[in-house]
Design a protein around this motif. Structure first.
Motif, PDB file in Angstrom:
ATOM      1  N   MET A   1      37.281 -41.831 -17.303  1.00  0.00           N
ATOM      2  CA  MET A   1      36.911 -42.418 -16.039  1.00  0.00           C
ATOM      3  C   MET A   1      37.552 -43.805 -15.917  1.00  0.00           C
ATOM      4  SD  MET A   1      33.294 -43.338 -14.290  1.00  0.00           S
ATOM      5  CE  MET A   1      32.456 -41.611 -14.528  1.00  0.00           C
ATOM      6  N   ILE A   2      38.334 -44.117 -14.827  1.00  0.00           N
ATOM      7  CA  ILE A   2      38.785 -45.180 -14.472  1.00  0.00           C
ATOM      8  C   ILE A   2      37.902 -46.231 -13.713  1.00  0.00           C
ATOM      9  CG2 ILE A   2      41.230 -44.311 -14.872  1.00  0.00           C
ATOM     10  CD1 ILE A   2      41.151 -44.438 -11.687  1.00  0.00           C
ATOM     11  N   VAL A   3      38.179 -47.537 -13.617  1.00  0.00           N
ATOM     12  CA  VAL A   3      37.372 -48.540 -13.172  1.00  0.00           C
ATOM     13  C   VAL A   3      37.164 -48.049 -11.768  1.00  0.00           C
ATOM     14  CG1 VAL A   3      37.468 -50.861 -12.510  1.00  0.00           C
ATOM     15  CG2 VAL A   3      37.851 -50.209 -14.726  1.00  0.00           C
ATOM     16  N   ALA A   4      38.124 -47.956 -10.903  1.00  0.00           N
ATOM     17  CA  ALA A   4      38.223 -47.447  -9.333  1.00  0.00           C
ATOM     18  C   ALA A   4      36.804 -46.519  -9.243  1.00  0.00           C
ATOM     19  CB  ALA A   4      39.094 -47.154  -8.767  1.00  0.00           C
ATOM     20  N   GLU A   5      36.862 -45.540 -10.125  1.00  0.00           N
ATOM     21  CA  GLU A   5      35.966 -44.392  -9.815  1.00  0.00           C
ATOM     22  C   GLU A   5      34.735 -44.847 -10.286  1.00  0.00           C
ATOM     23  OE1 GLU A   5      35.062 -39.888 -11.539  1.00  0.00           O
ATOM     24  OE2 GLU A   5      36.564 -40.735 -12.383  1.00  0.00           O
ATOM     25  N   ALA A   6      34.386 -45.646 -11.473  1.00  0.00           N
ATOM     26  CA  ALA A   6      33.225 -46.232 -11.933  1.00  0.00           C
ATOM     27  C   ALA A   6      32.683 -47.357 -10.749  1.00  0.00           C
ATOM     28  CB  ALA A   6      33.429 -47.115 -12.925  1.00  0.00           C
ATOM     29  N   ASP A  32      37.962 -42.614  -2.382  1.00  0.00           N
ATOM     30  CA  ASP A  32      37.772 -41.394  -2.902  1.00  0.00           C
ATOM     31  C   ASP A  32      36.669 -41.049  -3.779  1.00  0.00           C
ATOM     32  OD1 ASP A  32      38.932 -38.645  -2.531  1.00  0.00           O
ATOM     33  OD2 ASP A  32      39.522 -38.837  -4.778  1.00  0.00           O
ATOM     34  N   ALA A  33      36.461 -42.143  -4.900  1.00  0.00           N
ATOM     35  CA  ALA A  33      35.187 -41.976  -5.627  1.00  0.00           C
ATOM     36  C   ALA A  33      34.112 -41.877  -5.074  1.00  0.00           C
ATOM     37  CB  ALA A  33      35.397 -43.184  -6.841  1.00  0.00           C
ATOM     38  N   MET A  34      33.816 -42.961  -3.843  1.00  0.00           N
ATOM     39  CA  MET A  34      32.613 -42.929  -3.290  1.00  0.00           C
ATOM     40  C   MET A  34      32.293 -41.585  -2.586  1.00  0.00           C
ATOM     41  SD  MET A  34      32.430 -46.587  -1.491  1.00  0.00           S
ATOM     42  CE  MET A  34      30.591 -46.515  -1.035  1.00  0.00           C
ATOM     43  N   VAL A  35      33.416 -40.908  -1.971  1.00  0.00           N
ATOM     44  CA  VAL A  35      33.237 -39.740  -1.470  1.00  0.00           C
ATOM     45  C   VAL A  35      32.737 -38.661  -2.346  1.00  0.00           C
ATOM     46  CG1 VAL A  35      34.251 -37.692  -0.020  1.00  0.00           C
ATOM     47  CG2 VAL A  35      34.724 -40.337   0.423  1.00  0.00           C
ATOM     48  N   ALA A  36      33.419 -38.630  -3.597  1.00  0.00           N
ATOM     49  CA  ALA A  36      33.121 -37.781  -4.491  1.00  0.00           C
ATOM     50  C   ALA A  36      31.942 -37.846  -4.960  1.00  0.00           C
ATOM     51  CB  ALA A  36      34.156 -37.829  -5.646  1.00  0.00           C
ATOM     52  N   ALA A  37      31.060 -39.093  -5.049  1.00  0.00           N
ATOM     53  CA  ALA A  37      29.827 -39.301  -5.360  1.00  0.00           C
ATOM     54  C   ALA A  37      28.784 -39.062  -4.454  1.00  0.00           C
ATOM     55  CB  ALA A  37      29.699 -40.897  -5.919  1.00  0.00           C
ATOM     56  N   GLY A  38      29.181 -38.496  -3.187  1.00  0.00           N
ATOM     57  CA  GLY A  38      28.002 -38.169  -2.191  1.00  0.00           C
ATOM     58  C   GLY A  38      28.257 -38.940  -0.888  1.00  0.00           C
ATOM     59  N   ALA A  39      28.933 -40.332  -0.728  1.00  0.00           N
ATOM     60  CA  ALA A  39      29.176 -41.067   0.445  1.00  0.00           C
ATOM     61  C   ALA A  39      29.843 -40.457   1.207  1.00  0.00           C
ATOM     62  CB  ALA A  39      29.535 -42.330   0.214  1.00  0.00           C
ATOM     63  N   THR A 131      33.072 -54.570 -17.908  1.00  0.00           N
ATOM     64  CA  THR A 131      32.149 -55.089 -17.056  1.00  0.00           C
ATOM     65  C   THR A 131      32.170 -54.429 -15.718  1.00  0.00           C
ATOM     66  OG1 THR A 131      33.697 -56.934 -16.153  1.00  0.00           O
ATOM     67  CG2 THR A 131      32.501 -57.389 -18.264  1.00  0.00           C
ATOM     68  N   ALA A 132      32.843 -53.396 -15.456  1.00  0.00           N
ATOM     69  CA  ALA A 132      32.969 -52.714 -13.888  1.00  0.00           C
ATOM     70  C   ALA A 132      31.759 -52.653 -13.383  1.00  0.00           C
ATOM     71  CB  ALA A 132      33.941 -51.542 -14.082  1.00  0.00           C
ATOM     72  N   VAL A 133      30.654 -52.077 -14.085  1.00  0.00           N
ATOM     73  CA  VAL A 133      29.563 -51.593 -13.412  1.00  0.00           C
ATOM     74  C   VAL A 133      28.505 -52.846 -13.104  1.00  0.00           C
ATOM     75  CG1 VAL A 133      27.169 -50.277 -13.732  1.00  0.00           C
ATOM     76  CG2 VAL A 133      29.486 -49.227 -14.475  1.00  0.00           C
ATOM     77  N   ALA A 134      28.579 -53.643 -14.155  1.00  0.00           N
ATOM     78  CA  ALA A 134      27.845 -54.926 -14.226  1.00  0.00           C
ATOM     79  C   ALA A 134      28.304 -55.875 -12.839  1.00  0.00           C
ATOM     80  CB  ALA A 134      27.784 -55.714 -15.421  1.00  0.00           C
ATOM     81  N   ASP A 135      29.557 -55.755 -12.764  1.00  0.00           N
ATOM     82  CA  ASP A 135      30.187 -56.758 -11.572  1.00  0.00           C
ATOM     83  C   ASP A 135      29.785 -56.042 -10.428  1.00  0.00           C
ATOM     84  OD1 ASP A 135      31.598 -58.172 -13.517  1.00  0.00           O
ATOM     85  OD2 ASP A 135      33.171 -57.258 -13.534  1.00  0.00           O
ATOM     86  N   THR A 136      29.759 -54.715 -10.116  1.00  0.00           N
ATOM     87  CA  THR A 136      29.553 -54.153  -8.860  1.00  0.00           C
ATOM     88  C   THR A 136      28.099 -54.354  -8.682  1.00  0.00           C
ATOM     89  OG1 THR A 136      31.034 -52.480  -9.261  1.00  0.00           O
ATOM     90  CG2 THR A 136      29.635 -52.001  -7.709  1.00  0.00           C
ATOM     91  N   VAL A 137      27.097 -53.980  -9.805  1.00  0.00           N
ATOM     92  CA  VAL A 137      25.597 -54.366  -9.540  1.00  0.00           C
ATOM     93  C   VAL A 137      25.377 -55.868  -9.019  1.00  0.00           C
ATOM     94  CG1 VAL A 137      23.346 -54.291 -10.512  1.00  0.00           C
ATOM     95  CG2 VAL A 137      25.131 -52.468 -11.184  1.00  0.00           C
ATOM     96  N   ARG A 138      26.142 -56.760  -9.602  1.00  0.00           N
ATOM     97  CA  ARG A 138      26.018 -58.163  -9.284  1.00  0.00           C
ATOM     98  C   ARG A 138      26.315 -58.463  -7.767  1.00  0.00           C
ATOM     99  NH1 ARG A 138      29.217 -59.897 -12.549  1.00  0.00           N
ATOM    100  NH2 ARG A 138      30.832 -60.487 -10.970  1.00  0.00           N
TER     101      ARG A 138
END
Length: 567
Positions: A1-6, A32-39, A131-138
């Motif tokens: 998985m790449i950062v954009a998808e995460a 595209d990753a947001m759409v694939a995840a259900g948005a 840190t991609a997930v943590a940065d997004t959560v922050r």
């Protein structure tokens, strides 16, 4: 998985169920990753429109808003909408691609952090794969907990890096209410107990909180209604919170430039005014003229720096609106020693006398205020137009109003069912945002008829999104108050010998333009021309409706005269 998808997956896990944007090469993969995840992705025709749609969707739905844009020009195109959201304290994440740090000569390179700070947004960044997930959560937590607009920069070179799996599951975004200090609660209870004519003015801070657990919280509106009943307070709102007390017999509707004559009279005679999550700025107080010289002024807000920012106050309370109102009610009801409780038990009604109640029922609404109809046969009086549209359009509606000389007419003459039925993007006072606002609000409340009220200047500025309404299949009513001018400037600067050619225009057939895009469209010059509106309302509403109303504009609107006072 790449950062954009995460990043895309994490946003959806945190509650972002829609993404608004214009996709370019820089934000293609994350969208595209947001759409694939259900948005669901909603494509706008201009980035500013996308930002405004996301802002309105967040306001009306109570969910986290997301707008996704290309690096550089994508973000600069979106800036007006981002500024509106930032000034309105909308919980919004602007997912902005960014140029690689080493690509110093990129055509797209601008200081995106500085752009965010310049318009009042918070700049954050995805720093790397680890840190991609943590940065997004922050970024999302900052948006929700601080009611902030956050620009989350996602550099192109970082987007393609591999992310360690499995992705951690982020904790839900929940906002906790700050409780007021007990001594502040006691002082407000004392003031209310002594007041003969208290008025509450609820603002943006009293609206339903973003990302709140509905089953776990009591609304600010309910808490204020209960406290108002206990103390005899009349209830009003700032313009942005219109509808919060809809249906309450003691509601004065809006305080400020949009106040009806009776509402202005009753507010100006109050001896205690309490602002609840309300800035108490010049618009809400009519440059202070609605606050009597001998009235006590109290302000309740979750942010200390907001208190007294526009007007000196006698008491400032840092606390959540619902929590503070509930605490005061509990103290009044439970403290045997409270003088306020004793006074209330002695039967005082505060401002809620039978005489005041009868006047509110009889005189409050704008459509009960007498006026001289200026319709000419070629042009319709905007008051007459608005009153008739209010009768024709279904009551279950969500109304979005653009900025301009016309704006007070739909904002006051068209009723709304509650605070979720009125979306007012006016913090930046830009024209051209109303149609995109209506699109975002329509998607948040598909059970209601969306109504966009625009001036001709704003309609033509945001004209590209007319196609978006058709493409999305929205059964929207778009009403254009067409005075063939930038009316605010015409009426502000008009005078002997003044050249107004820079702010007046030839008549434009906006109805013809709309038909070309697939609308049912009608040109209105008098009440008789509104019959097709009734037919469209009756169904099946398979196309959106546009009303090109040629309105009279002999003088500036009442709210505009008040707004320009002293300028």
């Amino acid at each position: 998985m790449i950062v954009a998808e995460a990043v895309g997956r994490t946003l959806v896990r945190l509650g972002a169920d829609r993404a608004f944007g214009v996709v370019g090469s820089g934000n293609f993969h994350v969208t595209d990753a947001m759409v694939a995840a259900g948005a669901r992705y909603v494509a706008a025709r201009h980035e500013s429109g996308a930002a405004v749609m996301a802002d309105a969707y967040a306001r009306v739905s109570g969910k986290l808003g997301v707008v996704t844009v290309h690096q550089g020009c994508g973000l600069t195109n979106a800036l007006t909408g981002v500024t509106e959201a930032a000034k309105s304290r909308t919980p919004l994440v602007v997912l902005a691609a960014d140029t690689p740090a080493a690509d110093l000569r990129s055509n797209f390179r601008v200081d995106q952090d500085a752009l965010a700070h310049a318009v009042g947004a918070r700049a954050e960044r995805v720093h790397g794969a680890d840190t991609a997930v943590a940065d997004t959560v922050r970024a999302c937590r900052l948006a929700v907990s601080g009611r902030r607009t956050v620009v989350l920069n996602l550099p192109i070179d970082v987007q393609s890096r591999q992310v360690p799996e499995p992705l951690p599951e982020p904790d839900p975004l929940r906002l906790h209410r700050p409780a007021p200090a007990p001594e502040a609660v006691a002082e407000l209870a004392r003031l209310l107990g002594q007041s003969r004519r208290p008025v509450f003015i609820a603002g943006r801070g009293a609206l339903p909180r973003p990302c709140a657990e509905e089953a776990e919280e009591r609304s600010a509106a309910d808490a204020l209604r209960e406290l108002g009943a206990a103390t005899g307070a009349l209830l009003a709102t700032s313009a942005v919170a219109r509808g919060l007390f809809h249906g309450d017999p003691w509601s004065l509707d809006v305080s400020g430039g949009f106040s009806s004559p009776l509402a202005a009279e009753l507010i100006s005679e109050a001896n205690l005014v309490v602002g609840w999550g309300c800035a108490l700025n010049k618009w809400t107080t009519r440059h202070g003229s609605l606050i009597a010289a001998d009235a006590s002024l109290v302000q309740v807000d979750v942010e200390a720096e907001a208190i007294g920012a526009h007007r000196p106050v006698d008491l400032g309370i840092v606390g959540d609106t619902a929590a503070t109102a509930s605490a005061v009610t509990a103290l009044l009801a439970g403290d045997e020693r409270s003088p306020a409780r004793g006074q209330l038990q002695n039967g005082r009604r505060g401002y809620r006398s039978p005489e005041v109640g009868a006047r509110i029922e009889r005189e409050l609404a704008w459509n009960t205020v007498p006026y001289t109809d200026d319709s000419t046969g070629e042009n319709i009086d905007p008051r007459t137009l608005s009153i008739r549209l209010d009768q024709l359009l279904p009551r279950e509606r969500v109304l979005a109003v653009d900025s301009g000389n016309f704006m007070g007419y739909p904002a006051m003459f068209l009723s709304v069912p509650d605070e979720r039925g009125f979306c007012f993007t006016q913090a930046f006072q830009s024209i051209g945002l109303g149609l995109a606002t209506a699109i975002g609000a329509a998607l948040a409340r598909p059970d209601r008829l969306p109504v966009a009220a625009l001036g001709d200047g704003g309609a033509l500025m945001g004209v590209s999104e007319l196609e978006t309404v058709v493409r999305l299949g929205l059964p929207m009513a778009v009403v254009v108050y067409n005075d063939r001018a930038y009316g605010a400037e015409v009426h502000h600067f008009a005078g002997d010998g003044v050249d107004l050619s820079t702010v007046t225009f030839p008549d434009t057939d906006i109805a013809a333009l709309a038909r070309g895009l697939g609308y049912t469209a009608v040109t209105v010059r008098g009440e008789g021309d509104l019959e097709p509106v009734a037919a469209w309302v009756d169904g099946p509403r398979s196309t959106p409706l546009l009303v090109d109303a040629k309105i009279t504009s002999t003088e500036g609107s009442w709210w505009l005269k008040e707004a320009f006072r002293g300028h």
